[in-house]
Design a protein around this motif. Structure first.
Motif, PDB file in Angstrom:
ATOM      1  N   PHE A   9     -16.833 -22.349 -13.024  1.00  0.00           N
ATOM      2  CA  PHE A   9     -16.809 -22.693 -11.520  1.00  0.00           C
ATOM      3  C   PHE A   9     -18.321 -22.133 -10.956  1.00  0.00           C
ATOM      4  O   PHE A   9     -18.710 -21.144 -11.322  1.00  0.00           O
ATOM      5  N   VAL A  10     -18.917 -22.956 -10.347  1.00  0.00           N
ATOM      6  CA  VAL A  10     -20.024 -22.671  -9.583  1.00  0.00           C
ATOM      7  C   VAL A  10     -19.716 -22.568  -8.169  1.00  0.00           C
ATOM      8  O   VAL A  10     -19.229 -23.240  -7.675  1.00  0.00           O
ATOM      9  N   LEU A  11     -20.140 -21.242  -7.643  1.00  0.00           N
ATOM     10  CA  LEU A  11     -19.607 -20.725  -6.536  1.00  0.00           C
ATOM     11  C   LEU A  11     -20.813 -20.675  -5.517  1.00  0.00           C
ATOM     12  O   LEU A  11     -21.790 -20.089  -5.831  1.00  0.00           O
ATOM     13  N   PHE A  22     -19.322 -12.636  -4.361  1.00  0.00           N
ATOM     14  CA  PHE A  22     -18.653 -13.265  -5.188  1.00  0.00           C
ATOM     15  C   PHE A  22     -18.097 -12.582  -6.434  1.00  0.00           C
ATOM     16  O   PHE A  22     -17.354 -12.699  -7.161  1.00  0.00           O
ATOM     17  N   ALA A  23     -18.724 -11.233  -6.691  1.00  0.00           N
ATOM     18  CA  ALA A  23     -18.626 -10.373  -7.663  1.00  0.00           C
ATOM     19  C   ALA A  23     -17.192 -10.040  -7.972  1.00  0.00           C
ATOM     20  O   ALA A  23     -16.698 -10.233  -9.122  1.00  0.00           O
ATOM     21  N   PRO A  24     -16.443  -9.421  -7.023  1.00  0.00           N
ATOM     22  CA  PRO A  24     -15.048  -9.130  -7.346  1.00  0.00           C
ATOM     23  C   PRO A  24     -13.994 -10.649  -7.590  1.00  0.00           C
ATOM     24  O   PRO A  24     -13.283 -10.377  -8.660  1.00  0.00           O
ATOM     25  N   GLN A  26     -15.531 -13.177  -9.347  1.00  0.00           N
ATOM     26  CA  GLN A  26     -15.982 -13.452 -10.638  1.00  0.00           C
ATOM     27  C   GLN A  26     -15.307 -12.611 -11.585  1.00  0.00           C
ATOM     28  O   GLN A  26     -14.968 -12.953 -12.801  1.00  0.00           O
ATOM     29  N   ALA A  27     -14.956 -11.209 -11.202  1.00  0.00           N
ATOM     30  CA  ALA A  27     -14.329 -10.101 -12.217  1.00  0.00           C
ATOM     31  C   ALA A  27     -12.919 -10.837 -12.465  1.00  0.00           C
ATOM     32  O   ALA A  27     -12.447 -10.816 -13.464  1.00  0.00           O
ATOM     33  N   GLU A  28     -12.234 -11.140 -11.278  1.00  0.00           N
ATOM     34  CA  GLU A  28     -10.975 -11.709 -11.571  1.00  0.00           C
ATOM     35  C   GLU A  28     -10.780 -13.021 -12.446  1.00  0.00           C
ATOM     36  O   GLU A  28      -9.799 -13.160 -13.166  1.00  0.00           O
ATOM     37  N   LEU A  29     -11.794 -13.727 -11.962  1.00  0.00           N
ATOM     38  CA  LEU A  29     -11.816 -15.220 -12.812  1.00  0.00           C
ATOM     39  C   LEU A  29     -12.152 -14.743 -14.288  1.00  0.00           C
ATOM     40  O   LEU A  29     -11.248 -15.529 -15.218  1.00  0.00           O
ATOM     41  N   HIS A 266     -11.251 -15.254   7.165  1.00  0.00           N
ATOM     42  CA  HIS A 266     -12.766 -15.989   6.534  1.00  0.00           C
ATOM     43  C   HIS A 266     -13.022 -15.010   5.242  1.00  0.00           C
ATOM     44  O   HIS A 266     -13.408 -15.822   4.320  1.00  0.00           O
ATOM     45  N   LEU A 267     -13.003 -14.064   5.089  1.00  0.00           N
ATOM     46  CA  LEU A 267     -13.613 -13.231   3.985  1.00  0.00           C
ATOM     47  C   LEU A 267     -12.509 -12.263   3.108  1.00  0.00           C
ATOM     48  O   LEU A 267     -12.868 -11.785   2.127  1.00  0.00           O
ATOM     49  N   LYS A 268     -11.185 -12.390   3.646  1.00  0.00           N
ATOM     50  CA  LYS A 268     -10.217 -11.414   3.090  1.00  0.00           C
ATOM     51  C   LYS A 268      -9.977 -12.061   1.368  1.00  0.00           C
ATOM     52  O   LYS A 268      -9.920 -10.960   0.580  1.00  0.00           O
ATOM     53  N   TRP A 269     -10.063 -13.325   1.168  1.00  0.00           N
ATOM     54  CA  TRP A 269      -9.915 -13.690  -0.148  1.00  0.00           C
ATOM     55  C   TRP A 269     -11.154 -13.271  -0.982  1.00  0.00           C
ATOM     56  O   TRP A 269     -10.860 -13.313  -2.363  1.00  0.00           O
ATOM     57  N   LEU A 270     -12.212 -12.779  -0.487  1.00  0.00           N
ATOM     58  CA  LEU A 270     -13.079 -12.351  -1.414  1.00  0.00           C
ATOM     59  C   LEU A 270     -13.021 -10.659  -1.685  1.00  0.00           C
ATOM     60  O   LEU A 270     -13.445 -10.242  -2.714  1.00  0.00           O
ATOM     61  N   VAL A 271     -12.481  -9.991  -0.648  1.00  0.00           N
ATOM     62  CA  VAL A 271     -12.198  -8.752  -0.616  1.00  0.00           C
ATOM     63  C   VAL A 271     -10.944  -8.222  -1.713  1.00  0.00           C
ATOM     64  O   VAL A 271     -11.147  -7.404  -2.312  1.00  0.00           O
TER      65      VAL A 271
END
Length: 293
Positions: A9-11, A22-24, A26-29, A266-271
């Motif tokens: 995955f290239v984010l 993207f750190a959280p 990437q941790a889940e991925l 817009h950003l909750k999916w990253l939190v």
């Protein structure tokens, strides 16, 4: 699955953002067994400018005139940088290009130029211009609910003189902070909002692209594509996300979007990235199926 078959995955981040957000995710991925790379576009991440006037106590006069490294950076520069990363990632196997928000513009240009490097392109409430330039979409009815005035209240300096967009995300103005939270993370806590806001950088480039940067059927249109809708997004409203999907499907009716939906601002999916990581995992499995569908 062999490493040669495992996708990367290239984010690609959006405006005023960087790879740090993207750190959280990437941790889940990673915990789901997926490989990922978060991109910093030119002038972002550790290449960003944080003027001394941006620190507390702030010097707003100095902030309005301080030079920024992102001045002169173009959409073409972003695409060239991304293509370089895609070339390296492709050596290791399939590549799934994931873009968010304004990052969709860069992803689209890269896909126009080098579709051979991308096994699937995924837009997460991201811009994929087809019928209009991105700037023109802002005058369309689907964007009528966006509170541009509230966001503009934190803009600093003259973009024409600075050669960039600058926003004071470290403002203490309650009106500006309320506008930011409503636009980016209305479904998050105040604490989550402030943490996320402090990952933003003050500067963004001015280049929003030209008609040549819209999705092209003969290149971009050959790539399998997914769109992840964010139902609570007020920055790129759901109506505009759905318009992006319709226009893309009309451009390449033989290759329509695979559409997914997350309940998120817009950003909750990253939190709170676990749901997004699961959806991306499903998309990865889809991409590696014999039919790709």
């Amino acid at each position: 699955m062999s490493r040669q078959m495992q996708p990367t995955f290239v984010l690609v981040h959006g405006a005023f953002a960087n790879s740090f957000s993207f750190a959280p995710l990437q941790a889940e991925l990673g915990l789901l067994g997926h490989r990922s790379v978060a991109v910093d576009l030119p002038g972002h991440g550790f290449d960003a400018t944080y003027p001394r006037a941006y620190q507390a106590p702030q010097d707003l006069g100095g902030l309005a005139t301080a030079p920024g490294a992102i001045k002169g950076v173009t959409l073409a520069d972003n695409a060239a940088h991304l293509i370089g990363i895609l070339e390296r990632a492709k050596r290791n196997g399939p590549v799934i290009l994931v873009s968010h928000s304004r990052g969709g513009m860069t992803a689209t240009v890269a896909a126009n130029q080098r579709p051979d490097l991308i096994d699937r392109i995924v837009y997460v409430s991201a811009w994929c211009p087809v019928d209009l330039d991105v700037s023109a979409y802002y005058a369309e009815p689907e964007m009528a609910t966006v509170d541009a005035t509230g966001l503009a209240s934190a803009m600093v300096g003259n973009p024409a003189e600075l050669g960039l967009l600058r926003s004071n995300f470290r403002t203490a103005d309650p009106g500006a902070l309320a506008a930011f939270k409503a636009a980016f993370l209305a479904d998050g806590t105040d604490e989550e909002f402030l943490v996320l806001l402090n990952t933003f950088q003050p500067d963004e480039n001015l280049d929003a692209g030209t008609p040549d940067d819209r999705a092209q059927a003969d290149t971009w249109g050959r790539i399998p594509k997914s769109y992840i809708r964010l139902t609570e997004d007020t920055s790129v409203p759901l109506a505009m996300q759905d318009r992006m999907i319709r226009e893309g499907d009309a451009l390449t009716p033989e290759n329509p979007y695979d559409v997914r939906t997350l309940t998120s601002s817009h950003l909750k999916w990253l939190v709170d990235p676990a749901p997004a990581a699961r959806v991306l995992g499903e998309i990865a499995a889809l991409s590696l199926s014999p039919t790709g569908s």
